[in-house]
Design an enzyme around this catalytic site. Structure first.
Site: not given
Length: 326
Positions: A221, A273-276
């Site tokens: 990411y 979680h680093p998705c955003r």
């Protein structure tokens, strides 16, 4: 079922991250992501301005070659957590929308750490100290008259006789019982059902949890990633369910999942979680730019810690610099 899905996703992302090439060219302003070099620069800035954070090396076998050997990830230890998330009331008038995109995840909404109700601000404390200093005069307001004759008041204070302690003791005032310590004047005990929250001795003791927090660089990411592991007051590891008690229920088992640390062996750790992360950071950069300001890459982790606190509002780690978007 959700745990199994998260495990499968974590494994897939681990493979994808291994295959993803290292970002070489800066895209911070355009997309909100970081190169490894920018992550290190932002980490150095955080360590300099907030010494509770330190760089860590991790295990030799898990060193990432695209990061300096002595700067693999950041860590801060023994961060207090006094309350569970369920003890915080959600109130719409205390929400602050950080990312208002209409998507299935609902965006980022800060529901907690902007709410200072019940805890005095610095301004309140200063005001209290000022009032205490002003109340040192007697009840007739003579203390307030010091604006005109401060010198006379000082002379009178120096010439006044000291209190005779023997006379004070003989007056019987020392024998008076303080209502706050007199057991006979306390309220009647609560029903047995309500005593379950007390300790075995019957004292109202706050059982403080502590957390160790880590920040790693996520190669897939291309953003920082927050990890945390909790302990009770005896320094015993918290269970998974206990750690989820300290995570906003809007994010537990969704945004926050239990996964293996990329630089350490041992028990799984809770991870945001680093998705955003890049999407939120891009939105903040745009807001700063529209306000006539400019956000440097060195400030990334300062800002990152502030918007991630919406996920873990009762873990009091954020003693970093203030950041204003206007």
């Amino acid at each position: 079922m959700q745990s199994m899905i998260n495990t499968v996703k974590g494994t897939a992302l681990g493979v994808a991250g291994y295959l993803t090439p290292v970002l070489k060219e800066s895209k911070f302003q355009e997309t909100g992501v970081l190169t490894p070099e920018e992550f290190v620069a932002a980490g150095d800035h955080l360590v300099h301005h907030c010494p509770t954070w330190q760089w860590a090396k991790g295990e030799e076998a898990k060193i990432r070659p695209y990061l300096p050997a002595d700067r693999q990830f950041l860590i801060t230890r023994n961060v207090p957590c006094y309350r569970r998330c369920k003890q915080i009331e959600y109130c719409e008038d205390k929400e602050k929308v950080i990312e208002d995109e209409h998507d299935e995840d609902g965006g980022w909404v800060d529901t907690h750490h902007y709410d200072n109700a019940g805890s005095p601000t610095v301004e309140d404390k200063v005001c209290e100290m000022t009032l205490e200093a002003a109340d040192t005069g007697d009840s007739d307001g003579e203390g307030a008259a010091g604006d005109h004759d401060d010198d006379d008041d000082d002379d009178e204070d120096e010439d006044g006789e000291a209190e005779d302690m023997e006379q004070f003791q003989e007056s019987g005032l020392l024998d008076e019982v303080d209502p706050s310590t007199d057991l006979a004047q306390r309220k009647e005990p609560k029903p047995a059902k309500e005593k379950k929250s007390k300790s075995s001795e019957g004292d109202e003791i706050i059982r403080t949890r502590t957390y160790d927090l880590h920040i790693t660089y996520d190669k897939y990411y291309q953003t920082p990633r927050l990890w945390l592991i909790g302990y009770d007051e005896d320094r015993t590891l918290l269970s998974v369910e206990q750690m989820y008690e300290d995570v906003s229920q809007d994010h537990a088992k969704k945004t926050v999942t239990m996964e293996s640390h990329p630089h350490l062996s041992g028990p799984s750790m809770a991870s945001v979680h680093p998705c955003r992360h890049a999407e939120v950071m891009k939105k903040i950069i745009e807001t700063v730019t529209e306000s006539g300001g400019e956000m440097g890459v060195h400030s990334y982790l300062i800002v990152f810690l502030k918007f991630v606190q919406t996920v873990i509002p009762t873990i009091e780690y954020d003693f970093t610099q203030n950041f204003a978007m206007n």
